[in-house]
Design a protein around this motif. Structure first.
Motif, PDB file in Angstrom:
ATOM      1  N   ALA A   1       0.812  -1.219   0.000  1.00  0.00           N
ATOM      2  CA  ALA A   1       0.000   0.000   0.000  1.00  0.00           C
ATOM      3  C   ALA A   1       0.846   1.269   0.000  1.00  0.00           C
ATOM      4  N   GLY A   2       1.562   1.489  -1.099  1.00  0.00           N
ATOM      5  CA  GLY A   2       2.240   2.770  -1.214  1.00  0.00           C
ATOM      6  C   GLY A   2       3.732   2.702  -1.393  1.00  0.00           C
ATOM      7  N   GLY A   3       4.311   1.528  -1.239  1.00  0.00           N
ATOM      8  CA  GLY A   3       5.752   1.447  -1.336  1.00  0.00           C
ATOM      9  C   GLY A   3       6.427   2.230  -0.229  1.00  0.00           C
ATOM     10  N   ILE A   4       7.742   2.229  -0.225  1.00  0.00           N
ATOM     11  CA  ILE A   4       8.483   3.018   0.756  1.00  0.00           C
ATOM     12  C   ILE A   4       8.202   4.500   0.560  1.00  0.00           C
ATOM     13  N   THR A   5       8.074   4.926  -0.686  1.00  0.00           N
ATOM     14  CA  THR A   5       7.913   6.351  -0.991  1.00  0.00           C
ATOM     15  C   THR A   5       6.656   6.934  -0.370  1.00  0.00           C
ATOM     16  N   GLN A   6       5.508   6.269  -0.569  1.00  0.00           N
ATOM     17  CA  GLN A   6       4.244   6.801  -0.054  1.00  0.00           C
ATOM     18  C   GLN A   6       4.061   6.517   1.433  1.00  0.00           C
ATOM     19  N   VAL A   7       4.490   5.337   1.889  1.00  0.00           N
ATOM     20  CA  VAL A   7       4.265   4.988   3.296  1.00  0.00           C
ATOM     21  C   VAL A   7       5.102   5.868   4.217  1.00  0.00           C
ATOM     22  N   LYS A   8       6.270   6.298   3.779  1.00  0.00           N
ATOM     23  CA  LYS A   8       7.034   7.247   4.601  1.00  0.00           C
ATOM     24  C   LYS A   8       6.229   8.522   4.841  1.00  0.00           C
ATOM     25  N   LYS A   9       5.501   8.976   3.835  1.00  0.00           N
ATOM     26  CA  LYS A   9       4.671  10.173   3.994  1.00  0.00           C
ATOM     27  C   LYS A   9       3.553   9.920   5.003  1.00  0.00           C
ATOM     28  N   ILE A  10       2.981   8.729   4.960  1.00  0.00           N
ATOM     29  CA  ILE A  10       1.938   8.374   5.931  1.00  0.00           C
ATOM     30  C   ILE A  10       2.516   8.341   7.338  1.00  0.00           C
ATOM     31  N   ALA A  11       3.699   7.725   7.477  1.00  0.00           N
ATOM     32  CA  ALA A  11       4.349   7.651   8.784  1.00  0.00           C
ATOM     33  C   ALA A  11       4.605   9.044   9.345  1.00  0.00           C
ATOM     34  N   ASP A  12       5.115   9.945   8.502  1.00  0.00           N
ATOM     35  CA  ASP A  12       5.370  11.317   8.952  1.00  0.00           C
ATOM     36  C   ASP A  12       4.074  12.010   9.367  1.00  0.00           C
ATOM     37  N   LEU A  13       3.017  11.781   8.601  1.00  0.00           N
ATOM     38  CA  LEU A  13       1.724  12.406   8.892  1.00  0.00           C
ATOM     39  C   LEU A  13       1.189  11.973  10.250  1.00  0.00           C
ATOM     40  N   VAL A  14       1.090  10.675  10.471  1.00  0.00           N
ATOM     41  CA  VAL A  14       0.433  10.195  11.691  1.00  0.00           C
ATOM     42  C   VAL A  14       1.311  10.397  12.918  1.00  0.00           C
ATOM     43  N   GLN A  15       2.624  10.262  12.758  1.00  0.00           N
ATOM     44  CA  GLN A  15       3.497  10.489  13.909  1.00  0.00           C
ATOM     45  C   GLN A  15       3.528  11.964  14.296  1.00  0.00           C
ATOM     46  N   GLY A  16       3.336  12.820  13.313  1.00  0.00           N
ATOM     47  CA  GLY A  16       3.258  14.246  13.618  1.00  0.00           C
ATOM     48  C   GLY A  16       2.053  14.614  14.441  1.00  0.00           C
ATOM     49  N   HIS A  17       1.050  13.707  14.475  1.00  0.00           N
ATOM     50  CA  HIS A  17      -0.152  13.938  15.266  1.00  0.00           C
ATOM     51  C   HIS A  17      -0.223  13.022  16.483  1.00  0.00           C
ATOM     52  N   GLY A  18       0.942  12.447  16.855  1.00  0.00           N
ATOM     53  CA  GLY A  18       1.026  11.733  18.123  1.00  0.00           C
ATOM     54  C   GLY A  18       0.748  10.247  18.073  1.00  0.00           C
ATOM     55  N   ALA A  19       0.464   9.689  16.885  1.00  0.00           N
ATOM     56  CA  ALA A  19       0.214   8.249  16.782  1.00  0.00           C
ATOM     57  C   ALA A  19       1.517   7.513  16.486  1.00  0.00           C
ATOM     58  N   TRP A  20       1.440   6.188  16.463  1.00  0.00           N
ATOM     59  CA  TRP A  20       2.585   5.341  16.129  1.00  0.00           C
ATOM     60  C   TRP A  20       2.463   4.810  14.714  1.00  0.00           C
ATOM     61  N   PHE A  21       3.618   4.555  14.097  1.00  0.00           N
ATOM     62  CA  PHE A  21       3.697   3.859  12.818  1.00  0.00           C
ATOM     63  C   PHE A  21       4.411   2.532  13.051  1.00  0.00           C
ATOM     64  N   SER A  22       3.707   1.429  12.793  1.00  0.00           N
ATOM     65  CA  SER A  22       4.293   0.092  12.952  1.00  0.00           C
ATOM     66  C   SER A  22       3.726  -0.787  11.843  1.00  0.00           C
ATOM     67  N   PRO A  23       4.435  -0.927  10.727  1.00  0.00           N
ATOM     68  CA  PRO A  23       3.836  -1.526   9.536  1.00  0.00           C
ATOM     69  C   PRO A  23       3.493  -3.007   9.658  1.00  0.00           C
ATOM     70  N   HIS A  24       2.449  -3.392   8.956  1.00  0.00           N
ATOM     71  CA  HIS A  24       2.136  -4.787   8.671  1.00  0.00           C
ATOM     72  C   HIS A  24       3.280  -5.339   7.824  1.00  0.00           C
ATOM     73  N   THR A  25       3.658  -6.615   8.035  1.00  0.00           N
ATOM     74  CA  THR A  25       4.809  -7.160   7.299  1.00  0.00           C
ATOM     75  C   THR A  25       4.554  -8.567   6.757  1.00  0.00           C
TER      76      THR A  25
END
Length: 381
Positions: A269-293
């Motif tokens: 769902a987005g590759g490294i390129t798009q998922v990094k943007k998601i991680a930055d977005l949600v962590q900037g609002h206090g949530a955690w990023f822990s990907p499905h693998t």
């Protein structure tokens, strides 16, 4: 440097005995793997894997002749293909592997280099008896794991809760325990009912009493407002988002504060390129990023690179549930099986790129399909 050709090879590992995944009513008799190779005029090849690349055929010309470092351009095209056809994000992983090799750096350093390791939680996949699950949990403790995830999918959820109770009694405080309700999405042939908000609330309250670290996918993946409501109603962390495919899904979830833990998978769902943007977005609002693998060892590696580079979450998912799901099954196309160290950490390879080393014997043995596309030719093998 320019891209000169793209190869897509597919492999199939027979599973005997079959793997009885909790989320799939049909036992899995084979494990399919697709590998994408991106070749360049400088002799450097990037490798990616994780999804079947359905829908990519016919779009190869959009990449051949291009600079592999134009990653934002490439990610936009893959996103367009995703919208119209299917998930082709392994190509993004191959491009990042290529860029790492070209620069002589491991990918996690190109992405931010926050850390070179993460604690891994043993992510189980089968439905087994409470006693069997407790025995396997104790084995995890002996191997150095500090956390594990238990899958729910008994017909009666009270039987699922009994499994957690038995494991908690067996391991005490030696393991953090996550629970995956598997209510977020379904296999095509699964027509059973999913939980509603009240069921999710009741289960979450029970799991709070057992000190469960997070509850994953307690509601269907697009019920953003209900997930936000559940999160406000209970003290346990709510996790999800592993199969949400579009960036705007995560924008909306983030806006509603729907989750405590966001789990997009770079291979799906987005590759490294798009998922990094998601991680930055949600962590900037206090949530955690822990990907499905849960794809294969290459998908796990790619998620490890990004998570180590940027994540604030203490844990990364590590698909592992022997004897049903072993390192040998998960990593069958790789020379080296990924495993935690004695302290429970999964350490990022320091080799340039993603650190993938393929097992050529396994590739020859299990290959079932091969497509090669160069500047002037396409070959099916």
């Amino acid at each position: 440097m320019k891209i000169t050709s793209i190869e897509i090879k597919q492999y199939l590992l027979p599973l005997d005995p079959p793997f009885k995944a909790a989320w799939d009513p049909e036992p899995r008799k084979n494990f399919a793997t697709t590998i994408v190779y991106v070749h360049t005029d400088e002799g450097i090849t990037g490798i990616g894997s994780g999804d079947l690349m359905i829908g990519f055929e016919g779009h190869e010309h959009l990449f051949i002749g291009q600079d592999p470092f134009a990653i934002e351009r490439h990610a936009q095209i893959i996103d367009n293909i995703d919208f119209h056809y299917g998930r082709c994000w392994p190509l993004d992983l191959a491009l990042w592997d290529l860029m790492g090799k070209a620069t002589g750096q491991p990918v996690y350093k190109l992405l931010g280099g926050r850390s070179n390791k993460l604690l891994a939680y043993a992510s189980t996949g089968e439905i087994v008896s409470p006693e069997e699950r407790a025995e396997r949990a104790l084995c995890f403790v002996e191997q150095g794991f500090r956390a594990m995830k238990i899958r729910f999918h008994h017909k009666d959820v009270r039987d699922d809760i009994k499994v957690v109770e038995t494991v908690r009694k067996a391991v005490g405080d030696k393991l953090d325990i996550m629970v995956d309700a598997n209510q977020g999405w379904k296999m095509p042939w699964d027509v059973e009912r999913t939980w509603d908000l009240k069921m999710a609330y009741q289960v979450a309250r029970e799991l709070e009493q057992l000190n469960v670290f997070w509850l994953e996918e307690p509601l269907p993946a697009y019920q953003f407002e209900l997930m936000a409501k559940l999160r406000e109603m209970v003290g346990i962390r709510i996790a999800g988002g592993e199969m949400n495919r579009r960036y705007h899904d995560f924008m909306e979830m983030n806006k509603l504060h729907a989750l405590d833990v966001y789990q997009p998978d770079v291979a799906l769902a987005g590759g490294i390129t798009q998922v990094k943007k998601i991680a930055d977005l949600v962590q900037g609002h206090g949530a955690w990023f822990s990907p499905h693998t849960w794809t294969n060892g290459i998908g796990l590696l790619a998620n490890l690179h990004l998570a180590a580079a940027v994540s604030h979450c203490p844990y990364l998912e590590f698909p592992y549930d022997p004897p049903a799901w072993t390192l040998e099954r998960r990593d069958y196309i790789q020379k080296e099986r990924l495993m935690i160290n004695a302290d429970g950490y999964l350490v990022v390879p320091e080799k340039p790129g993603l650190g993938i080393e393929l097992d050529e014997e396994s590739l020859k043995r299990y290959e079932i399909h091969h497509v090669y596309v160069g500047e002037n030719k396409k070959v099916y093998i």
